[in-house]
Design a protein around this motif. Structure first.
Motif, PDB file in Angstrom:
ATOM      1  N   ASP A 196     -11.232   1.309 -81.567  1.00  0.00           N
ATOM      2  CA  ASP A 196     -12.273   0.402 -82.027  1.00  0.00           C
ATOM      3  C   ASP A 196     -12.146  -0.922 -81.287  1.00  0.00           C
ATOM      4  N   ILE A 197     -13.228  -1.724 -81.316  1.00  0.00           N
ATOM      5  CA  ILE A 197     -13.216  -3.031 -80.665  1.00  0.00           C
ATOM      6  C   ILE A 197     -14.193  -3.943 -81.387  1.00  0.00           C
ATOM      7  N   LEU A 198     -13.851  -5.222 -81.478  1.00  0.00           N
ATOM      8  CA  LEU A 198     -14.719  -6.220 -82.086  1.00  0.00           C
ATOM      9  C   LEU A 198     -14.693  -7.476 -81.238  1.00  0.00           C
ATOM     10  N   THR A 199     -15.862  -7.987 -80.882  1.00  0.00           N
ATOM     11  CA  THR A 199     -15.939  -9.229 -80.112  1.00  0.00           C
ATOM     12  C   THR A 199     -16.126 -10.408 -81.051  1.00  0.00           C
ATOM     13  N   VAL A 200     -15.489 -11.516 -80.703  1.00  0.00           N
ATOM     14  CA  VAL A 200     -15.631 -12.759 -81.455  1.00  0.00           C
ATOM     15  C   VAL A 200     -15.646 -13.916 -80.464  1.00  0.00           C
ATOM     16  N   HIS A 201     -16.292 -15.027 -80.837  1.00  0.00           N
ATOM     17  CA  HIS A 201     -16.365 -16.175 -79.945  1.00  0.00           C
ATOM     18  C   HIS A 201     -14.967 -16.738 -79.684  1.00  0.00           C
ATOM     19  N   GLY A 202     -14.765 -17.206 -78.463  1.00  0.00           N
ATOM     20  CA  GLY A 202     -13.475 -17.753 -78.054  1.00  0.00           C
ATOM     21  C   GLY A 202     -12.805 -16.810 -77.083  1.00  0.00           C
ATOM     22  N   ASP A 203     -12.678 -17.224 -75.823  1.00  0.00           N
ATOM     23  CA  ASP A 203     -12.313 -16.261 -74.782  1.00  0.00           C
ATOM     24  C   ASP A 203     -10.823 -16.098 -74.553  1.00  0.00           C
ATOM     25  N   SER A 204      -9.978 -16.718 -75.357  1.00  0.00           N
ATOM     26  CA  SER A 204      -8.549 -16.624 -75.075  1.00  0.00           C
ATOM     27  C   SER A 204      -7.753 -16.357 -76.344  1.00  0.00           C
ATOM     28  N   TYR A 205      -7.832 -15.125 -76.821  1.00  0.00           N
ATOM     29  CA  TYR A 205      -7.007 -14.724 -77.957  1.00  0.00           C
ATOM     30  C   TYR A 205      -5.641 -14.304 -77.420  1.00  0.00           C
ATOM     31  N   VAL A 206      -4.626 -15.097 -77.758  1.00  0.00           N
ATOM     32  CA  VAL A 206      -3.311 -14.944 -77.133  1.00  0.00           C
ATOM     33  C   VAL A 206      -2.273 -14.326 -78.053  1.00  0.00           C
ATOM     34  N   HIS A 207      -2.562 -14.226 -79.336  1.00  0.00           N
ATOM     35  CA  HIS A 207      -1.592 -13.641 -80.258  1.00  0.00           C
ATOM     36  C   HIS A 207      -2.309 -12.890 -81.350  1.00  0.00           C
ATOM     37  N   ILE A 208      -1.680 -11.811 -81.798  1.00  0.00           N
ATOM     38  CA  ILE A 208      -2.220 -11.021 -82.895  1.00  0.00           C
ATOM     39  C   ILE A 208      -1.112 -10.781 -83.903  1.00  0.00           C
ATOM     40  N   GLY A 209      -1.418 -11.011 -85.167  1.00  0.00           N
ATOM     41  CA  GLY A 209      -0.449 -10.829 -86.236  1.00  0.00           C
ATOM     42  C   GLY A 209      -1.130 -10.252 -87.460  1.00  0.00           C
ATOM     43  N   GLY A 210      -0.398 -10.216 -88.571  1.00  0.00           N
ATOM     44  CA  GLY A 210      -0.992  -9.730 -89.804  1.00  0.00           C
ATOM     45  C   GLY A 210      -0.244  -8.564 -90.402  1.00  0.00           C
ATOM     46  N   ASP A 211      -1.014  -7.679 -91.081  1.00  0.00           N
ATOM     47  CA  ASP A 211      -0.422  -6.511 -91.712  1.00  0.00           C
ATOM     48  C   ASP A 211      -1.390  -5.341 -91.598  1.00  0.00           C
ATOM     49  N   GLU A 212      -1.131  -4.278 -92.334  1.00  0.00           N
ATOM     50  CA  GLU A 212      -1.947  -3.074 -92.199  1.00  0.00           C
ATOM     51  C   GLU A 212      -3.355  -3.232 -92.762  1.00  0.00           C
ATOM     52  N   GLU A 213      -3.598  -4.307 -93.501  1.00  0.00           N
ATOM     53  CA  GLU A 213      -4.910  -4.523 -94.117  1.00  0.00           C
ATOM     54  C   GLU A 213      -5.707  -5.625 -93.439  1.00  0.00           C
ATOM     55  N   PHE A 214      -5.009  -6.658 -92.941  1.00  0.00           N
ATOM     56  CA  PHE A 214      -5.681  -7.785 -92.300  1.00  0.00           C
ATOM     57  C   PHE A 214      -4.983  -8.143 -90.996  1.00  0.00           C
ATOM     58  N   ILE A 215      -5.775  -8.295 -89.943  1.00  0.00           N
ATOM     59  CA  ILE A 215      -5.294  -8.737 -88.643  1.00  0.00           C
ATOM     60  C   ILE A 215      -5.750 -10.176 -88.431  1.00  0.00           C
ATOM     61  N   ILE A 216      -4.842 -11.018 -87.920  1.00  0.00           N
ATOM     62  CA  ILE A 216      -5.164 -12.413 -87.611  1.00  0.00           C
ATOM     63  C   ILE A 216      -4.974 -12.608 -86.116  1.00  0.00           C
ATOM     64  N   ALA A 217      -6.027 -13.076 -85.444  1.00  0.00           N
ATOM     65  CA  ALA A 217      -5.975 -13.314 -84.001  1.00  0.00           C
ATOM     66  C   ALA A 217      -6.139 -14.800 -83.729  1.00  0.00           C
ATOM     67  N   SER A 218      -5.275 -15.339 -82.863  1.00  0.00           N
ATOM     68  CA  SER A 218      -5.251 -16.776 -82.564  1.00  0.00           C
ATOM     69  C   SER A 218      -5.900 -17.052 -81.221  1.00  0.00           C
ATOM     70  N   ASN A 219      -6.834 -18.000 -81.210  1.00  0.00           N
ATOM     71  CA  ASN A 219      -7.596 -18.365 -80.011  1.00  0.00           C
ATOM     72  C   ASN A 219      -7.017 -19.652 -79.430  1.00  0.00           C
ATOM     73  N   PHE A 220      -6.363 -19.534 -78.280  1.00  0.00           N
ATOM     74  CA  PHE A 220      -5.623 -20.655 -77.709  1.00  0.00           C
ATOM     75  C   PHE A 220      -6.530 -21.788 -77.241  1.00  0.00           C
ATOM     76  N   TYR A 221      -7.558 -21.484 -76.478  1.00  0.00           N
ATOM     77  CA  TYR A 221      -8.401 -22.538 -75.910  1.00  0.00           C
ATOM     78  C   TYR A 221      -9.478 -23.017 -76.881  1.00  0.00           C
ATOM     79  N   GLY A 222      -9.860 -22.189 -77.827  1.00  0.00           N
ATOM     80  CA  GLY A 222     -10.920 -22.578 -78.752  1.00  0.00           C
ATOM     81  C   GLY A 222     -10.443 -23.263 -80.012  1.00  0.00           C
ATOM     82  N   GLY A 223      -9.132 -23.205 -80.284  1.00  0.00           N
ATOM     83  CA  GLY A 223      -8.602 -23.860 -81.475  1.00  0.00           C
ATOM     84  C   GLY A 223      -8.994 -23.178 -82.773  1.00  0.00           C
ATOM     85  N   THR A 224      -9.253 -21.872 -82.728  1.00  0.00           N
ATOM     86  CA  THR A 224      -9.642 -21.141 -83.925  1.00  0.00           C
ATOM     87  C   THR A 224      -8.689 -19.972 -84.170  1.00  0.00           C
ATOM     88  N   PHE A 225      -8.770 -19.429 -85.382  1.00  0.00           N
ATOM     89  CA  PHE A 225      -8.186 -18.121 -85.648  1.00  0.00           C
ATOM     90  C   PHE A 225      -9.165 -17.337 -86.498  1.00  0.00           C
TER      91      PHE A 225
END
Length: 337
Positions: free
Chosen positions: A79-108
């Motif tokens: 599967d794949i999902l696109t979100v605004h912010g072109d530099s997601y540098v880290h992925i964390g979370g658990d089996e239910e929720f994934i958290i992706a951190s956007n380095f240049y956009g200052g978002t997660f």
């Protein structure tokens, strides 16, 4: 042992490699060619989630998260999902929720997932705090996200804003709410990058990329107290260097940090939750961006600049590392077990 390597290589060299290490030799068993940079990988059972930079590989401001399933020893895109912010540098979370951190956009972003399926984007949070270091802290730069070991809080590191910010997560809606009085304001210009907790879940170790040191915090029922700050480089080293990965052994007796510039692995003993610097291990390359510990016996190190992944055996008696295998990989940036 089997492990996965994310590569920023050009053309067909880019993607995710699967390797097996046995009998002092590493063997490639799979390579998923990707058009976009796999910045970070996390595994839950037979599912791997990957943070991507610009999933369309063009000039549009999109990044994303992709999932894979391990079937018969091979990775298959799921599967794949696109979100605004072109530099997601880290992925964390658990089996239910994934958290992706956007380095240049200052978002997660918070994504609901289920067995490799990305269900939906639940929340996106913008940060704006900045720091004093020119060109490195002119905007918020989110770099790491995870859950506290007690699962009470979601936290993110803002490398550009010198802060670690905590949230509660509503697991029904997937929405987060900031717990403002828990925010940790690190030393101005420190640049908190990555985090590990000890096996008891009561001590947090934060590696700071810009100031090249580690902050140690006691964690007790939602309260963090700084108990130590210790350098990752020699006192007389004055050239440019930046920390990257931080890892702790399973029983919480030793901790390791990668130095990019002063190319090495700082090795620490943990005594009464505090760190004692033991030595600087040879990383056998340049710009060690990521690292994983295997069975408390080996370090797998991704040397991005010298295009190699190395496996070293940790010698706990002499505080050194013994080179066991070298893998030629174009721009390796992340390791997943």
């Amino acid at each position: 042992m089997k492990f996965f390597i994310g590569s920023y290589g050009e053309g067909i060299k880019k993607g995710i490699y699967t390797y097996i290490y046995e009998s002092n030799a590493a063997k490639e068993v799979d390579h998923i060619i990707m058009s976009d940079n796999p910045s970070s990988l996390i595994r839950f059972n037979d599912n791997i989630y990957c943070a991507l930079r610009n999933v369309y590989n063009n000039d549009e401001d999109f990044g994303g998260v992709q999932s894979f399933v391990i079937e018969n020893g091979h990775l298959n895109p799921k599967d794949i999902l696109t979100v605004h912010g072109d530099s997601y540098v880290h992925i964390g979370g658990d089996e239910e929720f994934i958290i992706a951190s956007n380095f240049y956009g200052g978002t997660f972003v918070v994504l609901r997932v289920n067995n490799g399926k990305i269900i939906r984007l639940c929340d996106e949070i913008q940060h704006t705090k900045t720091g004093p270091v020119p060109r490195r802290q002119e905007c918020s730069r989110m770099h790491f996200a995870g859950f506290t070991p007690d699962k009470k809080y979601l936290y993110v590191t803002n490398l550009g804003g010198d802060e670690i910010v905590f949230y509660t997560l509503n697991r029904d809606s997937g929405k987060v709410s900031q717990v403002e009085d828990m925010t940790i304001h690190t030393t101005p210009g420190s640049g908190p990058r990555n985090v590990v907790f000890n096996c008891l879940g009561n001590i947090m170790y934060v590696v700071n990329e810009i100031s090249n040191d580690i902050d140690v915090y006691n964690y007790d029922n939602g309260v963090f107290t700084n108990i130590q700050k210790i350098s990752t480089i020699p006192n007389d080293y004055s050239e440019f260097t930046a920390t990257a990965a931080i890892q702790i052994t399973s029983e919480g007796k030793y901790l390791f940090v990668t130095n990019r510039g002063y190319n090495s692995i700082a090795m620490y003993r943990i005594m009464n939750n505090k760190l004692e610097l033991l030595s600087f291990l040879n990383c056998y390359g340049s710009q060690p961006r990521d690292m994983k510990i295997v069975d408390d016996k080996y370090l797998i190190i991704a040397n991005q600049e010298t295009n190699q992944v190395v496996i070293i055996e940790i010698d706990y008696n002499n505080y050194t590392g013994i080179l066991k295998a070298t893998i030629d990989i174009a721009q390796p940036v992340c390791i997943c077990l």
